[in-house]
Write an enzyme that holds these catalytic residues in place. Structure first.
Site, PDB file in Angstrom:
ATOM      1  N   ASP A  88      22.282 -47.003 -34.534  1.00  0.00           N
ATOM      2  CA  ASP A  88      23.596 -47.438 -35.024  1.00  0.00           C
ATOM      3  C   ASP A  88      23.803 -48.891 -34.617  1.00  0.00           C
ATOM      4  O   ASP A  88      23.621 -49.250 -33.452  1.00  0.00           O
ATOM      5  CB  ASP A  88      24.713 -46.574 -34.442  1.00  0.00           C
ATOM      6  CG  ASP A  88      26.025 -46.877 -35.141  1.00  0.00           C
ATOM      7  OD1 ASP A  88      26.082 -46.735 -36.381  1.00  0.00           O
ATOM      8  OD2 ASP A  88      26.979 -47.318 -34.469  1.00  0.00           O
ATOM      9  N   ASP A 543      -7.453 -36.619 -72.964  1.00  0.00           N
ATOM     10  CA  ASP A 543      -6.409 -35.599 -73.100  1.00  0.00           C
ATOM     11  C   ASP A 543      -6.261 -35.226 -74.573  1.00  0.00           C
ATOM     12  O   ASP A 543      -6.825 -35.869 -75.461  1.00  0.00           O
ATOM     13  CB  ASP A 543      -5.069 -36.123 -72.532  1.00  0.00           C
ATOM     14  CG  ASP A 543      -4.220 -34.999 -71.953  1.00  0.00           C
ATOM     15  OD1 ASP A 543      -3.568 -35.204 -70.915  1.00  0.00           O
ATOM     16  OD2 ASP A 543      -4.226 -33.892 -72.560  1.00  0.00           O
ATOM     17  N   GLY A 568      -9.264 -35.484 -76.934  1.00  0.00           N
ATOM     18  CA  GLY A 568     -10.206 -34.372 -76.938  1.00  0.00           C
ATOM     19  C   GLY A 568      -9.681 -33.226 -76.105  1.00  0.00           C
ATOM     20  O   GLY A 568      -8.708 -33.367 -75.362  1.00  0.00           O
ATOM     21  N   ASP A 569     -10.383 -32.083 -76.214  1.00  0.00           N
ATOM     22  CA  ASP A 569     -10.015 -30.884 -75.460  1.00  0.00           C
ATOM     23  C   ASP A 569     -11.105 -30.643 -74.415  1.00  0.00           C
ATOM     24  O   ASP A 569     -12.267 -30.399 -74.773  1.00  0.00           O
ATOM     25  CB  ASP A 569      -9.907 -29.686 -76.421  1.00  0.00           C
ATOM     26  CG  ASP A 569      -9.486 -28.408 -75.688  1.00  0.00           C
ATOM     27  OD1 ASP A 569      -8.936 -27.510 -76.334  1.00  0.00           O
ATOM     28  OD2 ASP A 569      -9.732 -28.332 -74.460  1.00  0.00           O
ATOM     29  N   PHE A 570     -10.741 -30.703 -73.123  1.00  0.00           N
ATOM     30  CA  PHE A 570     -11.800 -30.661 -72.104  1.00  0.00           C
ATOM     31  C   PHE A 570     -12.450 -29.273 -71.999  1.00  0.00           C
ATOM     32  O   PHE A 570     -13.473 -29.107 -71.344  1.00  0.00           O
ATOM     33  CB  PHE A 570     -11.329 -31.125 -70.726  1.00  0.00           C
ATOM     34  CG  PHE A 570     -10.034 -30.543 -70.198  1.00  0.00           C
ATOM     35  CD1 PHE A 570      -9.865 -29.165 -70.075  1.00  0.00           C
ATOM     36  CD2 PHE A 570      -9.002 -31.377 -69.803  1.00  0.00           C
ATOM     37  CE1 PHE A 570      -8.697 -28.635 -69.561  1.00  0.00           C
ATOM     38  CE2 PHE A 570      -7.807 -30.853 -69.299  1.00  0.00           C
ATOM     39  CZ  PHE A 570      -7.663 -29.484 -69.178  1.00  0.00           C
ATOM     40  N   ARG A 585      -3.482 -32.155 -60.858  1.00  0.00           N
ATOM     41  CA  ARG A 585      -2.540 -31.095 -61.264  1.00  0.00           C
ATOM     42  C   ARG A 585      -3.023 -30.439 -62.567  1.00  0.00           C
ATOM     43  O   ARG A 585      -2.235 -30.181 -63.479  1.00  0.00           O
ATOM     44  CB  ARG A 585      -1.129 -31.668 -61.420  1.00  0.00           C
ATOM     45  CG  ARG A 585      -0.643 -32.376 -60.186  1.00  0.00           C
ATOM     46  CD  ARG A 585       0.754 -32.947 -60.329  1.00  0.00           C
ATOM     47  NE  ARG A 585       1.763 -31.913 -60.111  1.00  0.00           N
ATOM     48  CZ  ARG A 585       2.678 -31.568 -61.007  1.00  0.00           C
ATOM     49  NH1 ARG A 585       2.698 -32.143 -62.183  1.00  0.00           N
ATOM     50  NH2 ARG A 585       3.570 -30.639 -60.731  1.00  0.00           N
TER      51      ARG A 585
HETATM   52  C1  LIG Z   1      24.764 -57.241 -38.607  1.00  0.00           C
HETATM   53  C2  LIG Z   1      23.874 -56.714 -39.655  1.00  0.00           C
HETATM   54  C3  LIG Z   1      23.884 -55.372 -39.996  1.00  0.00           C
HETATM   55  N1  LIG Z   1      23.037 -54.924 -40.991  1.00  0.00           N
HETATM   56  C4  LIG Z   1      23.026 -53.505 -41.390  1.00  0.00           C
HETATM   57  C5  LIG Z   1      22.078 -52.639 -40.573  1.00  0.00           C
HETATM   58  C6  LIG Z   1      22.605 -51.265 -40.837  1.00  0.00           C
HETATM   59  O1  LIG Z   1      21.987 -50.761 -42.020  1.00  0.00           O
HETATM   60  C7  LIG Z   1      24.087 -51.484 -41.086  1.00  0.00           C
HETATM   61  C8  LIG Z   1      24.891 -50.970 -39.933  1.00  0.00           C
HETATM   62  O2  LIG Z   1      25.360 -49.671 -40.243  1.00  0.00           O
HETATM   63  P1  LIG Z   1      24.755 -48.369 -39.530  1.00  0.00           P
HETATM   64  O3  LIG Z   1      25.810 -47.329 -39.542  1.00  0.00           O
HETATM   65  O4  LIG Z   1      24.136 -48.706 -38.242  1.00  0.00           O
HETATM   66  O5  LIG Z   1      23.557 -47.948 -40.451  1.00  0.00           O
HETATM   67  P2  LIG Z   1      23.656 -47.465 -41.981  1.00  0.00           P
HETATM   68  O6  LIG Z   1      25.002 -46.950 -42.287  1.00  0.00           O
HETATM   69  O7  LIG Z   1      23.146 -48.557 -42.833  1.00  0.00           O
HETATM   70  O8  LIG Z   1      22.588 -46.297 -42.045  1.00  0.00           O
HETATM   71  P3  LIG Z   1      22.652 -44.944 -41.186  1.00  0.00           P
HETATM   72  O9  LIG Z   1      24.047 -44.830 -40.683  1.00  0.00           O
HETATM   73  O10 LIG Z   1      22.286 -43.869 -42.158  1.00  0.00           O
HETATM   74  O11 LIG Z   1      21.670 -45.107 -40.108  1.00  0.00           O
HETATM   75  O12 LIG Z   1      24.288 -52.910 -41.165  1.00  0.00           O
HETATM   76  C9  LIG Z   1      22.192 -55.772 -41.671  1.00  0.00           C
HETATM   77  O13 LIG Z   1      21.456 -55.320 -42.571  1.00  0.00           O
HETATM   78  N2  LIG Z   1      22.167 -57.097 -41.335  1.00  0.00           N
HETATM   79  C10 LIG Z   1      22.969 -57.603 -40.360  1.00  0.00           C
HETATM   80  O14 LIG Z   1      22.930 -58.822 -40.100  1.00  0.00           O
END
Ligand SMILES: Cc1cn([C@H]2C[C@H](O)[C@@H](COP(=O)(O)OP(=O)(O)OP(=O)(O)O)O2)c(=O)[nH]c1=O
Length: 676
Positions: A88, A543, A568-570, A585
């Site tokens: 976070d 195919d 073609g048909d293999f 597949r």
């Molecule tokens: C400050 C800053 C943040 N960010 C982004 C990083 C994170 O993706 C977001 C912060 O929010 P987060 O809540 O940390 O992350 P998210 O919501 O993107 O993903 P998740 O919660 O599913 O993990 O901001 C940048 O991309 N560049 C920056 O300079």
């Protein structure tokens, strides 16, 4: 590279990134780490007032994100991960925490506060180590840390601010800016880890992994060593998170899973690594079942099959090291286990989740929200010409499935936007769109599955019951009997081949083969991936005429002309000469007797040293997708999915040997066998 050995120690482990952040995926993907992405459903609503420092909030939020995924996977995905990573990122200025702006005005408020000042960006990271113990419950051990980076903004003019806000970039980023993109123009100075600002302190993460492995290189040993306080740097701190039981619900730990036996295939997210790094293993012929799960890795270290069964002795604990608290729940003796009941409910809900995805895709919800994010249910309903009530239910179901995200707008309305999963796979024009396959599942597979019981009783496909017409020739009478159905089926096969093609094309070193023939290669999607991965190779897609005549619709704009089509048909026609024959597949459509006919025809066309490359979802007794795919073949065709050993047995009867398999980690596994 100095940290790469740490990352490679995660090889063979089921690593999950509990984040929808494209930036985090990119940072981790670039290390070569193979991981699954399972966005967390944790709502980031912890009370900020309860935390004495901003980083505590970030770490606690990261913990909840990671634990939510670690607990949900055994139920929703039927597999327990080995390692779950949550993160976070927050911005802190003047003691205030700034997360993602809720709207443009909020972004303006945030950026105005940052203008001309230095602020801190904190990313809290939590690594959850999941370990199934002897009574089948799962222990979670948490290691957490945070990283701080100081960022100084320039003085921002009003016009600059609004121009940046109108770019849309601030909306999914903490603090309302993206330093790695346009937001870099706002920044005068950075002190600390740049990637930490982007969303993931990679260097600190690798150092932490190194500690967790410590010298013996053990992960998931009986005692996870905790990190002492000694490596606290000026801008970062690592500590053991003693889970605060009051702060979180004890995870449902009764989930049953044997996937902690480090299975020897990778759940790959993102770039396919080179064949040398893919785990290739040889398949023994029938009769030797004891070693089925043992594979030798190119790197020489064998993957453990069951940590609990290993005679791993936990490294001794030094006085300065602490054990993280084990979080587990004792199973109650009486009444239905809550978790088991939850598991059954999840299974019963499975078809509803699928149909919600199919319906949203068919109504164009994902494409709409990509072009116009932040619409509320009424606006979406108007655009897709549906009821507001029904649309609201559908959108909320998609949010619960991690396909959409939602939040309260400034005028207290709930607005919706695509989650990363939808952006990656559900947009009609996405490079790896699964839209075609989803339509095929909705229009063809779904009606067939309503007759699954008859298919099980009769052992035959159910086209006549589902569509009211006899299907003597599987393809001519069903999937190819009219243009729309044929185009839909080809689009489905094309989307699967696009998603899996690169992994199959790079699973083995095919540089020795100059000519290949893709039997039943349909639109040529795999053929194009083969020519991209192997510049010396020419591929002929062989195919049915009715397929070849439509293949042009799927050809990529800029493709070299090393892919050609031949009708073609293999089963009937002479096969084109080639060093390598490809069956992607195909064999799963046919019973053994038909497979023998085809393999005999291929063997007759081969010279010594030629090979056959098979791409299928291989049964291994663990992957639910493979077993469910086999039911899929039952209702749709005369065929089935098969185990590696079954393929080896079929092939050896036609002079093919030295069978090798790579589990690519996505829909398909790759197998190669050489003409002896
Ligand atoms: C400050 C800053 C943040 N960010 C982004 C990083 C994170 O993706 C977001 C912060 O929010 P987060 O809540 O940390 O992350 P998210 O919501 O993107 O993903 P998740 O919660 O599913 O993990 O901001 C940048 O991309 N560049 C920056 O300079």
């Amino acid at each position: 590279m100095v940290l790469n050995p740490v990352i490679s120690k995660l090889a063979g482990k089921l690593v999950v990134l509990a984040s929808a952040s494209p930036r985090r995926m990119e940072i981790l993907r670039n290390t070569g780490l193979r991981f699954e992405v399972v966005p967390s459903w944790f709502k980031e609503t912890l009370d900020k007032e309860k935390f004495k420092a901003p980083y505590e909030y970030a770490v606690e939020t990261a913990k909840h994100k990671a634990l939510e995924v670690a607990k949900r996977m055994p139920l929703n995905h039927l597999k327990t991960p080995d390692v779950v990573i949550g993160a976070d990122t927050i911005v802190a200025v003047d003691g205030t925490i700034l997360e993602k702006p809720v709207d443009k005005n909020d972004a303006y408020r945030m950026l105005s506060r940052l203008s001309g000042k230095e602020h801190s960006v904190y990313t809290g990271v939590v690594i959850v180590l999941c370990h199934e113990n002897e009574n089948k419950s799962v222990d979670y051990r948490l290691i957490d840390f945070y990283e701080e980076t100081k960022v100084k903004f320039a003085d921002l003019s009003e016009s600059m601010l609004w121009e940046y806000i109108d770019s849309g970039e601030p909306m999914d980023k903490a603090g309302g800016y993206g330093i790695q993109a346009l937001g870099g123009m706002l920044v005068e100075r950075v002190h600390g880890d740049f990637l930490n600002v982007v969303g993931f302190p990679l260097n600190h993460f690798c150092k932490q992994l190194d500690i967790v492995f410590n010298t013996s290189g053990l992960l998931l040993s009986q005692e996870i060593l905790a990190h002492s306080e000694t490596n606290v740097s000026s801008l970062a701190s690592s500590r053991i998170q003693q889970p605060n039981p009051a702060a979180m619900t004890s995870p449902d730990t009764s989930a049953k899973s044997d996937l902690l036996k480090a299975s020897c295939f990778h759940q790959t997210h993102g770039s396919q690594t080179s064949p040398s790094a893919s785990p290739v293993h040889k398949v023994k012929k029938n009769g030797d079942n004891s070693k089925e799960d043992e594979h030798t890795w190119p790197l020489g270290n064998s993957c453990s099959t069951n940590p609990a069964a290993e005679n791993t002795t936990a490294p001794s604990l030094s006085s300065r090291e602490q054990l993280t608290e084990v979080i587990g729940t004792q199973r109650e003796d009486n009444g239905p286990q809550k978790d088991d009941l939850q598991r059954i409910i999840e299974l019963m809900d499975g078809f509803k989740a699928s149909k919600a995805l199919f319906t949203a895709s068919r109504l164009g919800v994902f494409d709409l929200l990509q072009s116009r994010p932040e619409l509320d249910a009424a606006q979406v309903a108007q655009e897709i010409k549906a009821s507001v009530k029904g649309t609201q239910c559908l959108l909320d179901a998609c949010v619960s499935l991690g396909l959409l995200r939602s939040r309260e707008s400034s005028c207290q309305k709930r607005v919706y936007m695509n989650a990363a999963l939808a952006q990656g796979f559900l947009l009609s024009d996405a490079p790896h769109s699964l839209g075609g396959y989803i339509q095929h599942c909705d229009q063809t597979v779904w009606p067939l599955f309503t007759h699954l019981e008859c298919a099980v009783r009769d052992g035959t496909h159910q086209h006549e019951k589902a569509f009211g017409k006899k299907a003597n020739d599987l393809f001519q009478d069903t999937l190819y009997n009219n243009q729309d159905i044929k185009l839909r089926f080809m689009s489905a096969m094309h989307s699967i081949a696009k998603v899996t093609g690169r992994a199959v094309a790079t699973a083995f070193d095919l540089s020795r083969f100059k000519t290949a023939c893709d039997l039943g290669g349909c639109t040529g999607a795999l053929a194009h991936e083969l020519t991209k991965a192997h510049p010396e190779m020419r591929v002929t897609v062989f195919d049915l005429p009715t397929v070849v005549e439509m293949s042009g619709r799927f050809s990529p704009q800029h493709s070299e002309n090393r892919v050609s089509f031949l009708a073609g048909d293999f089963f009937e026609d002479e096969l084109p000469k080639a060093d390598l024959y490809i069956l992607a597949r195909i064999l799963h459509d046919w019973p053994d007797e038909k497979v023998h006919v085809l393999l005999r025809r291929i063997a007759d066309s081969c010279t010594s040293g030629s090979a056959v490359l098979i791409a299928e979802t291989m049964l291994d007794g663990r992957k639910p997708h493979a077993a469910l795919q086999s039911l899929n073949m039952l209702v749709q065709t005369e065929g089935m999915e098969r185990r590696e050993r079954q393929f080896a047995d079929l092939l050896c009867q036609h002079g093919f040997g030295d069978v090798q398999v790579v589990h690519t980690g996505n829909f398909l596994d790759a197998l190669i066998a050489f003409k002896m």
